[in-house]
Design a protein around this motif. Structure first.
Motif, PDB file in Angstrom:
ATOM      1  N   UNK B 246       0.854  -1.185   0.000  1.00 63.81           N
ATOM      2  CA  UNK B 246       0.000   0.000   0.000  1.00 63.81           C
ATOM      3  C   UNK B 246       0.882   1.223   0.000  1.00 63.81           C
ATOM      4  N   UNK B 248      -0.467   4.508  -0.151  1.00 62.05           N
ATOM      5  CA  UNK B 248      -1.121   5.745   0.281  1.00 62.05           C
ATOM      6  C   UNK B 248      -0.401   6.307   1.510  1.00 62.05           C
ATOM      7  N   UNK B 249      -0.680   7.514   1.781  1.00 61.48           N
ATOM      8  CA  UNK B 249      -0.030   8.194   2.898  1.00 61.48           C
ATOM      9  C   UNK B 249      -0.218   7.359   4.158  1.00 61.48           C
ATOM     10  N   UNK B 250       0.888   7.038   4.780  1.00 61.75           N
ATOM     11  CA  UNK B 250       0.786   6.219   5.976  1.00 61.75           C
ATOM     12  C   UNK B 250       0.435   7.079   7.167  1.00 61.75           C
ATOM     13  N   UNK B 251      -0.410   6.494   8.019  1.00 64.79           N
ATOM     14  CA  UNK B 251      -0.613   7.193   9.276  1.00 64.79           C
ATOM     15  C   UNK B 251      -0.600   6.218  10.433  1.00 64.79           C
ATOM     16  N   UNK B 252      -0.110   6.721  11.498  1.00 62.42           N
ATOM     17  CA  UNK B 252       0.041   5.922  12.711  1.00 62.42           C
ATOM     18  C   UNK B 252      -1.338   5.587  13.240  1.00 62.42           C
ATOM     19  N   UNK B 253      -1.469   4.411  13.794  1.00 58.15           N
ATOM     20  CA  UNK B 253      -2.803   4.014  14.216  1.00 58.15           C
ATOM     21  C   UNK B 253      -2.865   3.681  15.693  1.00 58.15           C
TER      22      UNK B 253
END
Lengths: 254, 254
Positions: B246, B248-253
DNA sequence: CGAGCGGTTTGATCTGCATCAACAAGAAGC
DNA sequence: GCTTCTTGTTGATGCAGATCAAACCGCTCG
């Protein structure tokens, strides 16, 4: 690889008991590498070719899925990581990136696997090491499923204080955003959780945590040796938390 | 302990490769026990005295804290459980109770520990077994941190269908309340999650799950070999999921 | 020194999931 | 048979924690 590295590595439980000869052979095959900060040195899904040994610096182990990501662990010297993947000769389940400039020694997985076939003591150490890793993840999973995020923060503070020698004050060992992600929450929520603990015996000043009322904090954290470790064992007798028994009506959670 | 048990146990990866002699010795020390349903046979925190081998029945591994509890795993024949605690000679991190009447063979932890010092092949098998256990919990933890409860249900259905031989229909292997707790949600929420998946290729009739549109379901579940297994290895080549990338812009979860 | 930048904090809002409550459907017991 | 208990489902409501947005650091770097 530097000369002074060897004795450091030799002190690790994993390498402590193997024969000097086999240790030397393993070290022959190893080589050191220095990575700059913020470098993704391991990508999850790739084949595990090397056991990594942290000598200097900090590394974050994290996992991503569909553009989300979460940190699974933060590794500090001197210790090894991704042992299990090497043993299984299977893909890494986690990615790794340097948090700061780091020096890491890499042992080819092939040599590793050959060695514990040769050296029964090394096999024993590997067994113990893996059992520790396993129990550590189980604890983490228990914390995620059984505690709220506020409780996880409280428990983390208790644990760190204990690791620092039961001091009332200590410095957070990593960025708050990493810690938040490791504990399974957003940075915002972590910040709020800490703030809300100020009424329960915790003060914070930048990266410094001060426990002002341990009893009050423990009332929230409910520290438990089965979740917060360490393992009771011969090496650290009495270093354990009480295993509190709760008798109220049990209910299934989350 | 019955005569026909031995060959069953011998087939397990853990015991497959050890010497016949050591296997016999270990079996000498073992004894079978039958437990009625709903019996708490292991209580977390107690010292780990026996390796357990499920011969018949079903056992739930669960953990409690402060009156809350959550199921960590459900064990079916023929397999072992609580290996790590036995090795470490440490307290159980999880409790165990029978879901139904169960016959279980118990091997004293002391004999176990003595044996893998004697038998290098057994040590190797133990290493592999522990590495598997470790990776399995890591997967579970990843699922909890990276997926929503709906996604976990979808992924579970994909996984089970695959385990059943990629059939479109299968029977849930345990009570829904256990499954819900294992997946980290309430029974109510599990029920709603399944219902909501009816628009995405899943039908349900009592305990039977029918996948009506695998593509749609996988679009939700995002099955991933690094979370849903199995490990790619020589034994099951190609039995793997794609490792989707993937970008797409990664974001912390969470 | 000031500009820019990533990390942290705070506030407002939203939402996924838990909780509570009620009911239906089996299963077990008398 | 009827009763009783457990599990599963559905609906209404509440809350923990995510998300979005903005301001505030404490950096580094020109």
């Amino acid at each position: 690889m530097r000369d002074q590295d060897k004795p450091e590595i030799r002190k690790l439980p994993l390498f402590r008991d193997m024969s000097a000869e086999n240790f030397e052979t393993l070290m022959q095959a190893a080589y050191a590498q220095t990575f700059p900060a913020q470098l993704e040195m391991i990508r999850q899904g790739e084949p595990a070719d090397f056991l990594h040994i942290m000598m200097e610096g900090t590394v974050e182990l994290f996992s991503g899925w569909r553009g989300r990501e979460t940190t699974m662990a933060v590794v500090r010297p001197v210790s090894t990581f991704i042992l299990a993947a090497c043993i299984k000769d299977a893909p890494y389940l986690m990615s790794a990136r340097t948090v700061e400039k780091s020096r890491i020694i890499m042992i080819p997985a092939k040599d590793l696997r050959a060695t514990f076939r040769l050296d029964p003591e090394f096999a024993m150490s590997t067994i113990t090491e893996l059992a520790n890793c396993y129990r550590s993840v189980v604890r983490h999973a228990k914390g995620l499923k059984l505690r709220t995020s506020r409780e996880r923060v409280a428990a983390y503070i208790c644990r760190q204080s204990r690791l620092a020698g039961s001091t009332a004050s200590f410095i957070l060992p990593m960025e708050k955003r990493l810690l938040a992600s490791y504990l399974g929450m957003t940075p915002e929520n972590f910040s709020r959780a800490v703030k809300s603990l100020q009424t329960d015996g915790v003060a914070i000043d930048g990266m410094r945590i001060i426990i002002t009322d341990l009893k009050a904090l423990e009332a929230i954290a409910g520290p438990d040796s089965l979740m917060d470790g360490p393992d009771a064992n011969a090496e650290f007798p009495g270093a354990d938390f009480p295993d509190v028994q709760w008798s109220d009506k049990q209910r299934r959670t989350s």
